[in-house]
Structures are given as structure tokens and as C-alpha cells.
Design a protein around this motif. Structure first.
Motif, mmCIF file in Angstrom:
data_model
loop_
_atom_site.group_PDB
_atom_site.id
_atom_site.type_symbol
_atom_site.label_atom_id
_atom_site.label_comp_id
_atom_site.label_asym_id
_atom_site.label_seq_id
_atom_site.Cartn_x
_atom_site.Cartn_y
_atom_site.Cartn_z
ATOM 1 N N ARG A 72 56.827 45.198 41.942
ATOM 2 C CA ARG A 72 55.517 45.374 41.343
ATOM 3 C C ARG A 72 54.443 44.928 42.335
ATOM 4 N NH1 ARG A 72 52.870 41.911 37.526
ATOM 5 N NH2 ARG A 72 51.043 43.036 36.821
ATOM 6 N N GLN A 73 53.472 45.793 42.575
ATOM 7 C CA GLN A 73 52.445 45.475 43.572
ATOM 8 C C GLN A 73 51.316 44.681 42.908
ATOM 9 O OE1 GLN A 73 53.139 46.316 46.828
ATOM 10 N NE2 GLN A 73 55.064 46.873 45.868
ATOM 11 N N ASN A 74 51.530 43.377 42.763
ATOM 12 C CA ASN A 74 50.431 42.572 42.218
ATOM 13 C C ASN A 74 49.925 41.598 43.280
ATOM 14 O OD1 ASN A 74 52.730 41.084 42.176
ATOM 15 N ND2 ASN A 74 52.202 39.955 40.337
ATOM 16 N N PHE A 75 48.710 41.138 43.099
ATOM 17 C CA PHE A 75 48.028 40.446 44.202
ATOM 18 C C PHE A 75 47.754 38.978 43.923
ATOM 19 C CE2 PHE A 75 47.230 44.911 44.514
ATOM 20 C CZ PHE A 75 47.442 45.190 45.857
ATOM 21 N N GLY A 76 48.092 38.491 42.727
ATOM 22 C CA GLY A 76 47.845 37.084 42.456
ATOM 23 C C GLY A 76 47.156 36.895 41.130
ATOM 24 N N SER A 77 46.974 35.647 40.788
ATOM 25 C CA SER A 77 46.356 35.333 39.512
ATOM 26 C C SER A 77 45.509 34.088 39.672
ATOM 27 C CB SER A 77 47.444 35.098 38.451
ATOM 28 O OG SER A 77 47.020 34.134 37.521
ATOM 29 N N ARG A 78 44.225 34.227 39.399
ATOM 30 C CA ARG A 78 43.318 33.103 39.557
ATOM 31 C C ARG A 78 43.725 31.948 38.630
ATOM 32 N NH1 ARG A 78 37.990 33.036 41.998
ATOM 33 N NH2 ARG A 78 38.664 35.072 42.692
ATOM 34 N N LEU A 80 46.727 31.101 37.498
ATOM 35 C CA LEU A 80 47.873 30.339 38.015
ATOM 36 C C LEU A 80 47.466 29.478 39.205
ATOM 37 C CD1 LEU A 80 50.991 32.684 37.856
ATOM 38 C CD2 LEU A 80 50.686 30.444 36.798
ATOM 39 N N GLU A 81 46.605 30.029 40.064
ATOM 40 C CA GLU A 81 46.172 29.255 41.237
ATOM 41 C C GLU A 81 45.496 27.964 40.797
ATOM 42 O OE1 GLU A 81 46.876 30.076 44.294
ATOM 43 O OE2 GLU A 81 47.416 32.197 44.119
ATOM 44 N N LYS B 287 56.504 43.281 48.268
ATOM 45 C CA LYS B 287 55.235 43.057 47.565
ATOM 46 C C LYS B 287 54.207 42.472 48.508
ATOM 47 C CE LYS B 287 55.122 40.740 43.857
ATOM 48 N NZ LYS B 287 55.240 39.403 43.315
ATOM 49 N N PRO B 288 52.914 42.642 48.188
ATOM 50 C CA PRO B 288 51.912 41.916 48.980
ATOM 51 C C PRO B 288 52.027 40.425 48.696
ATOM 52 C CG PRO B 288 50.882 42.996 47.097
ATOM 53 C CD PRO B 288 52.300 43.452 47.120
ATOM 54 N N ILE B 289 51.505 39.605 49.628
ATOM 55 C CA ILE B 289 51.519 38.155 49.406
ATOM 56 C C ILE B 289 50.762 37.839 48.131
ATOM 57 C CG2 ILE B 289 49.447 37.768 50.819
ATOM 58 C CD1 ILE B 289 52.259 35.272 50.881
ATOM 59 N N TYR B 290 51.292 36.899 47.386
ATOM 60 C CA TYR B 290 50.627 36.472 46.155
ATOM 61 C C TYR B 290 49.450 35.572 46.534
ATOM 62 C CZ TYR B 290 50.642 35.353 41.149
ATOM 63 O OH TYR B 290 50.331 35.241 39.826
ATOM 64 N N GLY B 291 48.266 35.865 46.060
ATOM 65 C CA GLY B 291 47.114 34.988 46.292
ATOM 66 C C GLY B 291 46.700 34.854 47.742
ATOM 67 N N PHE B 294 43.954 32.471 48.462
ATOM 68 C CA PHE B 294 44.279 31.054 48.274
ATOM 69 C C PHE B 294 45.182 30.558 49.387
ATOM 70 C CE2 PHE B 294 42.832 32.536 44.226
ATOM 71 C CZ PHE B 294 42.077 31.476 43.750
ATOM 72 N N GLN B 351 59.172 39.543 40.475
ATOM 73 C CA GLN B 351 58.996 40.965 40.236
ATOM 74 C C GLN B 351 59.051 41.773 41.521
ATOM 75 O OE1 GLN B 351 55.354 40.654 37.962
ATOM 76 N NE2 GLN B 351 56.494 40.950 36.066
ATOM 77 N N ARG B 540 47.233 46.070 54.207
ATOM 78 C CA ARG B 540 48.541 46.636 54.560
ATOM 79 C C ARG B 540 48.356 48.089 55.009
ATOM 80 N NH1 ARG B 540 52.703 45.679 49.858
ATOM 81 N NH2 ARG B 540 51.077 46.614 48.564
ATOM 82 N N MET B 555 44.713 49.851 43.983
ATOM 83 C CA MET B 555 45.422 48.969 43.056
ATOM 84 C C MET B 555 44.631 47.705 42.776
ATOM 85 S SD MET B 555 49.449 49.360 43.881
ATOM 86 C CE MET B 555 49.312 48.993 45.613
ATOM 87 N N VAL B 559 43.383 46.196 39.131
ATOM 88 C CA VAL B 559 43.599 44.835 38.628
ATOM 89 C C VAL B 559 42.305 44.262 38.091
ATOM 90 C CG1 VAL B 559 44.274 42.509 39.260
ATOM 91 C CG2 VAL B 559 45.529 44.470 40.176
#
Lengths: 319, 560
Positions: A72-78, A80-81, B287-291, B294, B351, B540, B555, B559
Motif C-alpha cells: 500500500r502506497q501510504n506516506f505517513g500519519s501526523r 501517529l508521529e 512502499k515510500p518511507i513512512y513520514g 519527520f 502493509q 520517487r 497519491m 491522501v
């Protein structure tokens, strides 16, 4: 081989069954640190378990296998941070609170008192002065159990560090920067200590013992140290005394270059822990110090067997 | 496909390689790729030397009261081991990856200052040779320095170290320092000035981000070390007394100077490793890096805080509770942005579709091993725990969990990840996995037990120890672990040698990665991107190219 045997003997003799375990505290100061340490290890262990669980769960659940869903291409969550920033901050504030409390208990203020002891660290031995009685000894610190003593630390040369793990914090001994520390043992026992700051060649053999005795026994020890040792009687003892006092030994051993030997025979170790103090070991040491403590400042005088026997005979009377 | 032209080196000079053959083409090279490879090979050479020193030390410590090495030799070995691993292995290996990868990742023709790049490398190498030349000095007081890698005064002064060893240590580190500072300046200039069109600072790969922050730290703190080194040299050769308490100097001053450099140095050794991990984990999770923001911002926070934590190396000095507490709190604080990174890497796995390549295994190993090292670091920030455990084997275990379990694991992840790009051939995965598991087992066998030895009162830097109950067994276990670790390195070397000859041909992008270095051939041609780079509209570029229907840009909008 000789050395190996000597050391095994030394371990067996019980000298080194002495306690040096930071989590087996024998003083209120060490107990406070031990408590903080154990608590912190549990706290940190829980965090590690959490991270390990999260990682293992993820790599098993989301491993690449036939039929696995696309990533799943997700980028993060403010949200959770913010959670994983704020929760650690709060928990670290709690840890900081315990830290401050433990600092105060484990290292009480030392400013307004006269030191009971002065410990001078040398390359590679410890010189101990009892300020009130004037007794001088080496590599062995006798204290009355259950009484807090203030120690002043000085260095004769480089930086050393005084560390008796069962009794509490370590403290650096920095030239030009005298330090003070309360030491105490609430149980009778022998506690192992050592230099913990690298100080040159024989850093490894710069050990000491803290011997906590019941007050009566401590007083008796002090009396013995204050008394003059017996005069030599046998021919060997007299020859040994002559060699010791009239040739080169006293150049160092009464000038604080080497340890004072007035009551050598009352001590448990030789050469700051390198050897158990037995007549055989003392003789072996006099014959070749480098065999046991290579690079120490004790020279090999290539003494004849007769002279070694005489010196040992004399020094063994020095209780 | 429309390709954008890329920026040239600063000053617009052309550095086309002259057609030289053989070793001359390397020695005379100013190409960032050749210099990057030389950095990696040079630091790997020193890694072997430093590792052999460590093995010899572990043999000495395998049994109580061992006489394999004399204290004089043992003390030289641990000094050289520490100095080598910090200054000649970890930093230059990371700089080597940066030198090779940064221009490719940002779409530049070369580093900003190619000639300076060559100077940095060669000065650093000669610094290392100068340091090792100390072994050749003869006489009773000859030999390498024997004062520990932080060389505390007054032990390092002529009164206590009268041989020339410490002088070589100072001059060697000055050379290495100059090389590292110029490399830092070069990296900063490259990253700021030479990004391809579209590669905004918020789109650069995280490895580039972290390299830039590291480069700033290098430029800020290495000069502090150099100043301290010169002061010590003046003390030693011109009889001054900066650090000599007996004539008005201060031994504590050296500690301040050294650690004001020394602690940020730890982050210089770990931030680019974080960068490697931030490339490897996303690619193999698909996947892309999370955050991203941050992870990048926490790097900045770590770099700033790292300038204000140095005296947590000095809690035992006795500088007062208020003083200790300030540095305790700053040290607690630095754990927070570090934790943010750990959580973001972990979240990146979720995921995803995780491919267990050797590179990924090392990255996952890093994640857990570095967490252990980071957490024991938090314990050290709690002042009374430091009062007990500093200068013991607990601290030896801690630094190795950070620098081996952390940086070295990340470097291995980087080697397995980028080897196909650099050489054009794949590393053998089966042997790679053997290498990984042996490293993980050997590493933990060597260092986990040292935590216990520290708690039992084993001080660091002792050439031997008495036969205390259990000590012989625990030290023997640690020594066996060290040999397992050494064996794993042998397997790694064999794997490299064989794969270089007969590894599978890699192709441009064997991992389906997304950053620009994978948009060129493997190995890349002498001149980067002569036909320009793919359009850069996100973090990317190669993902966007492959998925025009769902680019990162689209994408991210979804979001929001």
C-alpha cells in the motif's frame, strides 16, 4: 605456569570472592543506583520487546509471497508521529525525575565536612591516609561497617578512577581537580574495587579491596596499624631489615613513589591485586616483578636467593 | 521520454577523464565514482586491520591472566583499534558511499569540487598511513600510541607517554581531519548547488538529506578536534601546558574539547547509516518511507542536540550535579528524535510487500541491534547509572551495539544494495544470507555478554583480569563470538571476489528501486547522465515513470 597457579590460588583463597557486582549493593548509595538501574532496564526492555514485536509481526504478516497483496502506497500519519514523539517525552520526564532523586541519594553533598580519608591514586597503586590517626596504608581500605566516611581523592600523576561497584558510584581522580565522595558499607564484608579510567601500562592491576569490619574489629586494626611493627629477631630478619632500610628500597617506599610497607604483612594482596600476599608470592615478586606486573615501576634488582629470603623474612614480620 | 539537462560542477570546469590505463587511471582520478570506490576499498582495508587488532585482543582476554600480549602491546592495540574504526573505517566508508551516490541520486555530473574530492581522499589515506607508521618507531618507548582513542591528558602528555606514538596519532588525525572537513564542504556544496531541475530539497532521497546534515556536523565539529590536537602537540613538542595541571593547565579542558567533537562524531558515524536504512527499508517493503518529513526533521533535531550532549561522557569527572543534570536532560532529549526514526522505519514495513534480500536482512538487523544500543544509551543518560557503568565493559557493549550493530549493519545493507550499481553484477544472495546470520550470531555472542561483565565490575581497557567466578567463561564466549564475526567477514570477502567475476549481470535497476542512481547503467558511465535525467516531480522519480497513472504527486493529493 607459576603465574597461572598463583592466580588460581588467589581466587581460591577467597580474596576475589569479594563482591564487585553493581546489582548486589552493600550501601544505601549503591542500593539507590541499583534500584534505578533495574527499573530502567525493565523500562528499556519493555520498549525493546515492543519494537521487536512490531518488527517481527510486520515482516511475517507482510512478507512477499505468492498471492500477497500489493504494497500500500501510504506516506505517513501526523497523528501517529505525534503519539510516538509525545509518549517517549512523557516517559523520559518520569525517568529524569527518578534520575534526580537517585543522584541526591547516591551522591550526598560533601562540602561541609572534613574528610576522614584521603586516597591518592598513583600509577598503579592506591595510597590511603586516615586523616584523624595519620595511618597510611596501600591498596586496602578498612572501614567500620555501617558508618559513612568522607573520602578526598587526589591524583599523583594521570587521571584514575575509583570504583567499588558494590558500594556505589565511581569517581574520577583528576590531577588538579580534587574530588570528594561518601563511602559506606552497611554490611560487614570485602568489596572489590579497581581503577576504571585507563591510566597506562598496568591499569589492569590497579585494584583495591574495601574491607568493612565491625567497629570493634576496625578499631583493633587501626591500633595495630598505629603500633610500631616488631623488631627483627632472627639473622634472616635482621639482614632483611638492613637491606630494606640501608639499600635502595626506601628511596621509593617511604617517599610515596611505591606503597608504604610498614605493615605489609597485614595486607591481603601484593602489587595492587596482582598477587595474593603469601611469603612465596612475595619472594617470586622480589625476584621478578615484571613476571607479574610487566611495566610496573618496581625494578628487578636481580637479588640473590639469600637476599630475597632475608627480605621476605623481614617483611613478613611487618604486621 | 523527455530528459532534463543536469547541472555541471561548480565553476563549469570539465573534468573529463584522460584516457589513462590501469592504476594511473585511479590514482589520478577526480571522478566521484572512482573516488567513492577507493574510499570504500581503503576503509575496508583498515576495517580488516582494525578487526585483526580486535581479534588479537580477544585472544588475550580469552583466559584470565593470559600472557599472549604484554600490556604495552595490548594498550597500543586497543588505542589503534578504536582510532582506526572511528576515523579510518566508519566515517570514510560513509563518506565513500556519499561520494559515489550523492551526485547520482541528485542528478549531478560530479561533486561540486572534483579536485577537492580527490584531495580529501588522499589526505585522509596519508593520515591513516601516518598513524600506522607509529608501529615502526623503535626503542623502549617506541610503538603505536597507547593512550586510548580519546587520548586523555595528562596520560597523553610527554611526562607519561614519552615515545613518539602520540605525535603520530596527532599528525595522523590532523590529516584525516582535514580530509574529512573538505569532504564535508564538498558534499554541502554539491547537495545545495547541483540538484537536477525539479529535485527540490524536500524531494531528495533521505540518504542525501542525512548526508547533508552529517556534512554540516563535520564542518562544525571536526575543527574543534583539530584545535585540540594542535594544542596537545604544542604541549608535547614545545613544552606548553594547556592540559598539564602541574603547571597551570587543565586535564578537564582536554575532555571538554575532545568530547565537544567526540559526541557529534558519534552522530557523524550514525546519521548516514540512518540514510542507508531509509533507502533500503522502503525499497524492499515496496512502499515510500513512512513520514519522510519527520524522518528528515528528526535528523536536524538530532544534529542540533548532538552539539549539547558532550559532557555525558564526563559524568564521572565530578563537575557537580547541576552540570551533570543539564547534559542528562539533553541526552534524554536526543533519544526522542532517534525513537521517531525507529518507529517510522517500522511503520514503513506495515502493509508492505517485504522482500528478504540480504540487504533487507541487514537493515532489519540494524533496526533491532541499533535499538539495543540506543536504549542502553538512554540508560547512560540517567546519571547514576552512568556513574556505575561508564568505563566498564557495559560501555564497550553499548558502543559496539551502536557502531557495529548500527553503523556496520547499515553499511553491509548498503553494500548489498548498491554493489550491483557499482560493479554491474549481483552479489550472491545465498552466501549473503550466510554472511548475515553469522554476523548476527557472532556479533551478539561477542557483545551481549559484555553487558553482564560490565555489571560484574570488569573495567574496560584492561589487558587481563583475575579469575573471578564466571569471568573466564564469559570472556571465552565473547572471544568465540569475535571469531565467528571474523569468519563471517571472510565469507563476505569471498562473495565479493566471486560475484565480481561471475555474479549475475545486474541491469540498470535490479531491485525495482526509485531513486535516480537506478536510472543509469550499472556501472554508470564515466560521465553521469549525459542524456539528462528523467523528469523529477516527486521523491520517487522512477516510480512515477513506471506508474504514470498513480504518481506520488497524485497519491499524496488523494491522501490530503
Amino acid at each position: 605456569m607459576l603465574v597461572g597457579k598463583a592466580l588460581i590460588g588467589l581466587a581460591m583463597s577467597g580474596t576475589y570472592s569479594a563482591n564487585a557486582f553493581a546489582l548486589a549493593p552493600a550501601s544505601p548509595q549503591a542500593a539507590a543506583i541499583s534500584q534505578l538501574f533495574v527499573g530502567t532496564l525493565i523500562y528499556l526492555g519493555a520498549i525493546f520487546a515492543l519494537v521487536t514485536f512490531l518488527v517481527l509481526y510486520a515482516i511475517i504478516r507482510y512478507r512477499d509471497r505468492p498471492g500477497a497483496p500489493e504494497a500500500r502506497q501510504n506516506f505517513g500519519s501526523r497523528k501517529l508521529e505525534i503519539i510516538w514523539t509525545v509518549v517517549p517525552i512523557l516517559s523520559l520526564i518520569v525517568l529524569a525525575g527518578f534520575t534526580v532523586r537517585t543522584m541526591i541519594v547516591s551522591d550526598p553533598p560533601t562540602a561541609n565536612a572534613d574528610p576522614d580519608l584521603r586516597i591518592v591514586a598513583h600509577q598503579w597503586w592506591w595510597e590511603i591516609y586516615y586523616m584523624k590517626t595519620g595511618v597510611v596504608t596501600a591498596n586496602e581500605i578498612h572501614i567500620p561497617a555501617g558508618k559513612r566516611l568522607l573520602v578526598e581523592f587526589r591524583s599523583a600523576d594521570v587521571i584514575h578512577d575509583f570504583w567499588a561497584p558494590a558500594l556505589g558510584r565511581k569517581i574520577d581522580i583528576v590531577p588538579g581537580h580534587p574530588n570528594r565522595l561518601w563511602i559506606e558499607a552497611d554490611q560487614v564484608g570485602t568489596y572489590l574495587g579497581m581503577c576504571a579510567e585507563f591510566c597506562g601500562n598496568e591499569h589492569a592491576w590497579m585494584r583495591f579491596l574495601v574491607i568493612a569490619e565491625p567497629p570493634g574489629q576496625f578499631a583493633a586494626w587501626m591500633k595495630e596499624q598505629l603500633a610500631a611493627p616488631p623488631s627483627p629477631t632472627t639473622a634472616d630478619e635482621q639482614l632483611g631489615a638492613k637491606i630494606y632500610h640501608e639499600s635502595i628500597c626506601t628511596n621509593c617506599h617511604v617517599a610515596s613513589v611505591g606503597p608504604d610497607l610498614t605493615h605489609l604483612a597485614s595486607r591481603r594482596t601484593l602489587a595492587a591485586g596482582a598477587l595474593d600476599n603469601t611469603p612465596e608470592n612475595l619472594a617470586a615478586w622480589l625476584r621478578d616483578p615484571d613476571q607479574f606486573k610487566p611495566g610496573s615501576n618496581m625494578p628487578n634488582f636481580e637479588l640473590s636467593d639469600d637476599k630475597v629470603r632475608a627480605l621476605v623474612a623481614y617483611l613478613e614480620t611487618q604486621k | 521520454m523527455k530528459q532534463a539537462a543536469i547541472p555541471d560542477t561548480l565553476g563549469g570546469e570539465s573534468f573529463e577523464e584522460e584516457a589513462r590505463e590501469g592504476w594511473l587511471s585511479w590514482v589520478s582520478s577526480v571522478d566521484h565514482k572512482k573516488l567513492g570506490i577507493m574510499y570504500l576499498l581503503g576503509s575496508f582495508f583498515f576495517f580488516l586491520v582494525g578487526g585483526i587488532l580486535a581479534l588479537l585482543m580477544r585472544v588475550q582476554l580469552a583466559a584470565p591472566n593470559n600472557h599472549f600480549l604484554s600490556p604495552q602491546v595490548y594498550n597500543q592495540f586497543f588505542t589503534m583499534h578504536g582510532t582506526t574504526m572511528v576515523f579510518l573505517v566508519l566515517v570514510p566508508m560513509l563518506v565513500g558511499f556519499a561520494t559515489y551516490m550523492v551526485p547520482l541520486m541528485i542528478g549531478a555530473r560530479d561533486m561540486a569540487f572534483p579536485r577537492l574530492n580527490a584531495l580529501s581522499f588522499w589526505v585522509q589515506i596519508f593520515g591513516g598511513l601516518m598513524l600506522y607508521f607509529s608501529f615502526a618507531t623503535s626503542g623502549v618507548n617506541g610503538g603505536a600510541p597507547a593512550v586510548g582513542w580519546f587520548s586523555y591528558a595528562p596520560l597523553s602528555e610527554t611526562a607519561y607517554s614519552y615515545g613518539p606514538g602520540v605525535n603520530y596519532w596527532i599528525l595522523g588525525l590532523l590529516g584525516i581531519g582535514v580530509g574529512t572537513i573538505t569532504a564535508g564542504i564538498n558534499l554541502i556544496a554539491t547537495i545545495i548547488c547541483l540538484r537536477a531541475p525539479g529535485m527540490s530539497i524536500r524531494r531528495v532521497p533521505l540518504f542525501v538529506w542525512m548526508t547533508m546534515i552529517t556534512a554540516f556536523l563535520i564542518v562544525v565539529v571536526m575543527p574543534i578536534l583539530n584545535a585540540g590536537l594542535v594544542m596537545l602537540l604544542i604541549d608535547r613538542l614545545l613544552n606548553a601546558h594547556f592540559f598539564r595541571a602541574d603547571s597551570g593547565g587543565s586535564a578537564v579542558l582536554w575532555q571538554h574539547v575532545f568530547w565537544a567533537f567526540g559526541h557529534p562524531e558519534v552522530y557523524i558515524m550514525i546519521l548516514p547509516a540512518f540514510g542507508i536504512i531509509s533507502e533500503v527499508i522502503p525499497v524492499f517493503s515496496g512502499k515510500p518511507i513512512y513520514g519522510y518529513d519527520f524522518v528528515a526533521a528528526s535528523t536536524l533535531a538530532i544534529a542540533f542536540l548532538s552539539l549539547a550532549v558532550w559532557a555525558h561522557h564526563m559524568f564521572a569527572v565530578g563537575l557537580g550535579h547541576a552540570f551533570d543534570l543539564f547534559f542528562a536532560i539533553s541526552s534524554f532529549a536526543i533519544a526522542v528524535p532517534t525513537g521517531v526514526k525507529i518507529f517510522n522505519w517500522t511503520a514503513t514495513l506495515y502493509q508492505g510487500r517485504i522482500r528478504f534480500t540480504t540487504s533487507m536482512l541487514f537493515a532489519l538487523g540494524f533496526l533491532l541491534m541499533f535499538t539495543i544500543g540506543g536504549l542502553s544509551g538512554v540508560a547512560f543518560a540517567a546519571v547514576p547509572i552512568d556513574w556505575q557503568m561508564t568505563d566498564s565493559y557495559f560501555v564497550v557493549a553499548h558502543i559496539h551495539y551502536v557502531l557495529f550493530g548500527g553503523t556496520m549493519f547499515a553499511l553491509f545493507a548498503g553494500v548489498y544494495y548498491w554493489f550491483p550499481k557499482i560493479s554491474g553484477r549481483m552479489l550472491n544472495e545465498r552466501w549473503g544470507k550466510v554472511h548475515f546470520w553469522l554476523t548476527l550470531i557472532g556479533f551478539n555472542l561477542t557483545f551481549m555478554i559484555q553487558h553482564v561483565l560490565g555489571m560484574l565490575g570488569m573495567p574496560r581497557r584492561v589487558f587481563t583480569y583475575p579469575a573471578l567466578p564466571g569471568w573466564a567463561e564469559m570472556n571465552m564466549a565473547s572471544t568465540i563470538g569475535a571469531f565467528v564475526l571474523a569468519f563471517s567477514v571472510l565469507i563476505f570477502m569471498v562473495n565479493i571476489a566471486i560475484s565480481l567475476r561471475s555474479g549475475a549481470v545486474a541491469g540498470d535497476n535490479p531491485w525495482d528501486a526509485w531513486t535516480l542512481e537506478w536510472a543509469t547503467t550499472s556501472p554508470p558511465p564515466p560521465e553521469n547522465f549525459t542524456h539528462g535525467v528523467p523528469p523529477i516531480r516527486g521523491r520517487r522519480p522512477l516510480w512515477d515513470l513506471a506508474h504514470p497513472d498513480r504518481t506520488d504527486e497524485m497519491m499524496m493529493k488523494l491522501v490530503k
